[in-house]
Write a protein that holds these residues in place. Structure first.
Motif, mmCIF file in Angstrom:
data_model
loop_
_atom_site.group_PDB
_atom_site.id
_atom_site.type_symbol
_atom_site.label_atom_id
_atom_site.label_comp_id
_atom_site.label_asym_id
_atom_site.label_seq_id
_atom_site.Cartn_x
_atom_site.Cartn_y
_atom_site.Cartn_z
ATOM 1 N N THR A 31 0.819 -1.209 0.000
ATOM 2 C CA THR A 31 0.000 0.000 0.000
ATOM 3 C C THR A 31 0.854 1.260 0.000
ATOM 4 O OG1 THR A 31 -0.151 -0.203 2.399
ATOM 5 C CG2 THR A 31 -2.001 -1.056 1.116
ATOM 6 N N ASP A 32 2.133 1.137 0.359
ATOM 7 C CA ASP A 32 3.046 2.281 0.312
ATOM 8 C C ASP A 32 3.708 2.437 -1.054
ATOM 9 O OD1 ASP A 32 2.582 3.021 2.949
ATOM 10 O OD2 ASP A 32 4.114 1.644 3.710
ATOM 11 N N GLY A 33 3.389 1.549 -1.982
ATOM 12 C CA GLY A 33 3.931 1.671 -3.326
ATOM 13 C C GLY A 33 5.189 0.886 -3.585
ATOM 14 N N GLU A 34 5.699 0.133 -2.582
ATOM 15 C CA GLU A 34 6.917 -0.652 -2.808
ATOM 16 C C GLU A 34 6.585 -1.870 -3.661
ATOM 17 O OE1 GLU A 34 10.240 -3.259 -0.358
ATOM 18 O OE2 GLU A 34 9.101 -1.706 0.689
ATOM 19 N N ILE A 35 7.300 -2.031 -4.753
ATOM 20 C CA ILE A 35 7.021 -3.109 -5.698
ATOM 21 C C ILE A 35 7.517 -4.438 -5.134
ATOM 22 C CG2 ILE A 35 7.520 -4.012 -8.004
ATOM 23 C CD1 ILE A 35 7.787 -1.121 -8.947
ATOM 24 N N THR A 36 6.601 -5.407 -5.058
ATOM 25 C CA THR A 36 6.958 -6.746 -4.594
ATOM 26 C C THR A 36 7.015 -7.734 -5.748
ATOM 27 O OG1 THR A 36 4.637 -7.234 -4.116
ATOM 28 C CG2 THR A 36 5.959 -6.340 -2.316
ATOM 29 N N GLY A 37 6.540 -7.331 -6.897
ATOM 30 C CA GLY A 37 6.589 -8.194 -8.068
ATOM 31 C C GLY A 37 6.225 -7.389 -9.307
ATOM 32 N N ALA A 38 6.833 -7.715 -10.424
ATOM 33 C CA ALA A 38 6.543 -7.037 -11.692
ATOM 34 C C ALA A 38 6.654 -8.055 -12.806
ATOM 35 C CB ALA A 38 7.513 -5.879 -11.923
ATOM 36 N N GLY A 112 -1.708 -12.434 3.436
ATOM 37 C CA GLY A 112 -1.112 -11.179 3.899
ATOM 38 C C GLY A 112 -1.976 -10.475 4.916
ATOM 39 N N THR A 113 -1.371 -9.557 5.660
ATOM 40 C CA THR A 113 -2.116 -8.798 6.671
ATOM 41 C C THR A 113 -2.764 -7.568 6.073
ATOM 42 O OG1 THR A 113 -0.088 -7.606 7.250
ATOM 43 C CG2 THR A 113 -0.612 -9.577 8.524
ATOM 44 N N SER A 114 -2.229 -7.054 4.990
ATOM 45 C CA SER A 114 -2.830 -5.906 4.318
ATOM 46 C C SER A 114 -2.928 -6.207 2.833
ATOM 47 C CB SER A 114 -1.985 -4.643 4.538
ATOM 48 O OG SER A 114 -0.694 -4.808 3.996
ATOM 49 N N PRO A 115 -3.952 -5.682 2.172
ATOM 50 C CA PRO A 115 -4.141 -6.022 0.761
ATOM 51 C C PRO A 115 -3.047 -5.431 -0.111
ATOM 52 C CG PRO A 115 -5.653 -4.275 1.413
ATOM 53 C CD PRO A 115 -4.976 -4.748 2.662
ATOM 54 N N PRO A 116 -2.451 -6.243 -0.971
ATOM 55 C CA PRO A 116 -1.481 -5.684 -1.924
ATOM 56 C C PRO A 116 -2.222 -4.885 -2.989
ATOM 57 C CG PRO A 116 -1.850 -7.997 -2.393
ATOM 58 C CD PRO A 116 -2.619 -7.687 -1.138
ATOM 59 N N LEU A 117 -1.451 -4.124 -3.753
ATOM 60 C CA LEU A 117 -2.031 -3.335 -4.832
ATOM 61 C C LEU A 117 -1.642 -3.954 -6.164
ATOM 62 C CD1 LEU A 117 -1.199 0.296 -3.621
ATOM 63 C CD2 LEU A 117 -3.240 -1.077 -3.141
ATOM 64 N N LEU A 118 -2.604 -4.004 -7.054
ATOM 65 C CA LEU A 118 -2.355 -4.436 -8.423
ATOM 66 C C LEU A 118 -2.342 -3.175 -9.279
ATOM 67 C CD1 LEU A 118 -2.063 -6.991 -10.233
ATOM 68 C CD2 LEU A 118 -4.514 -6.806 -10.664
ATOM 69 N N ALA A 119 -1.207 -2.869 -9.892
ATOM 70 C CA ALA A 119 -1.063 -1.662 -10.708
ATOM 71 C C ALA A 119 -0.898 -2.071 -12.163
ATOM 72 C CB ALA A 119 0.135 -0.845 -10.249
ATOM 73 N N ILE A 120 -1.860 -1.687 -12.988
ATOM 74 C CA ILE A 120 -1.861 -2.050 -14.406
ATOM 75 C C ILE A 120 -1.654 -0.787 -15.224
ATOM 76 C CG2 ILE A 120 -3.160 -3.144 -16.272
ATOM 77 C CD1 ILE A 120 -4.802 -4.579 -14.121
ATOM 78 N N LEU A 121 -0.683 -0.818 -16.119
ATOM 79 C CA LEU A 121 -0.325 0.361 -16.909
ATOM 80 C C LEU A 121 -0.866 0.250 -18.328
ATOM 81 C CD1 LEU A 121 1.349 3.022 -17.078
ATOM 82 C CD2 LEU A 121 3.248 1.601 -17.883
ATOM 83 N N SER A 122 -1.486 1.325 -18.776
ATOM 84 C CA SER A 122 -1.908 1.439 -20.166
ATOM 85 C C SER A 122 -1.086 2.568 -20.784
ATOM 86 C CB SER A 122 -3.406 1.763 -20.255
ATOM 87 O OG SER A 122 -3.798 1.991 -21.601
ATOM 88 N N VAL A 123 -0.264 2.229 -21.768
ATOM 89 C CA VAL A 123 0.666 3.193 -22.351
ATOM 90 C C VAL A 123 0.011 3.897 -23.534
ATOM 91 C CG1 VAL A 123 2.956 3.509 -23.353
ATOM 92 C CG2 VAL A 123 2.567 1.690 -21.674
#
Length: 207
Positions: A31-38, A112-123
């Motif tokens: 939730t702080d924006g740190e990338i855990t996977g890409a 996990g204890t907090s929900p991760p974020l899924l960030a999808i990019l449209s270029v």
């Protein structure tokens, strides 16, 4: 015996495998924006491997174009709201500027204890090179030397016209070539005309 289909680890592994094959650029972050996977599609924008993006922050990669919209997203995530949040962003990679829409969505994760974020990019399709900084204005001495060189005068002739030594003229020409990022005086004159530093309708050349 536990049903493997009910194991969240199994589903997480399947999801990550699917993510790797997805052509859309995607990242998973805290939730702080740190990338855990890409996935490879996202990493390819910077000519990197996915592992090289792990640990970096989304805000290190993307700059929101609407601060108010981003502030709204930040408040929503901090208060635990679960929705889909599109944010316009821009970034630079391989000396090119890009813009697009980054859609951020909290997802459930039983492990996990907090929900991760899924960030999808449209270029966006349009891509532009970053604007070069505006060159510093010419001094009166530099403008006169440049005009004389454009007229075809030799270094010695320019030196007599501006009351400098030949070394003094060359010093100014080398500085101008560095400033305008050109290799020689011929290219310097051409760039000066392109930038409007020399009048295209005047002869002899004039600033």
């Amino acid at each position: 015996m536990q049903d493997p289909e009910a194991d969240p680890v199994v589903w997480r592994t399947r999801f990550l495998n699917l993510l790797d094959r997805t052509p859309a650029p995607i990242a998973i972050s805290t939730t702080d924006g740190e990338i855990t996977g890409a996935n490879p599609a996202l990493a390819a924008l910077w000519d990197l491997t996915p592992s090289r993006l792990t640990g970096r922050n989304l805000l290190d990669l993307f700059t929101p174009t609407d601060d108010a919209r981003f502030a709204k997203l930040d408040r929503a995530l901090r208060t635990g709201r679960r929705s889909r949040y599109p944010v316009r962003v821009r970034w630079t990679a391989s000396n090119m500027s890009y813009e697009g829409e980054l859609t951020v969505e909290p997802v459930s994760d039983p492990a996990g204890t907090s929900p991760p974020l899924l960030a999808i990019l449209s270029v966006d399709e349009r891509r532009t090179a970053p604007r070069a900084p505006e060159p510093q204005p010419l001094s009166a001495q530099e403008a006169r030397i440049l005009a004389l060189v454009a007229a075809g005068l030799t270094t010695a002739m320019v030196a007599r016209a501006v009351d400098l030594s030949a070394d003094g003229v060359n010093y100014h020409l080398v500085r101008l070539c560095r400033r305008f990022e050109v290799p020689n005086r011929t290219a310097l004159v051409a760039r000066a005309y392109v930038l409007g530093l020399l009048s295209p309708t005047a002869w002899p050349p004039a600033p």
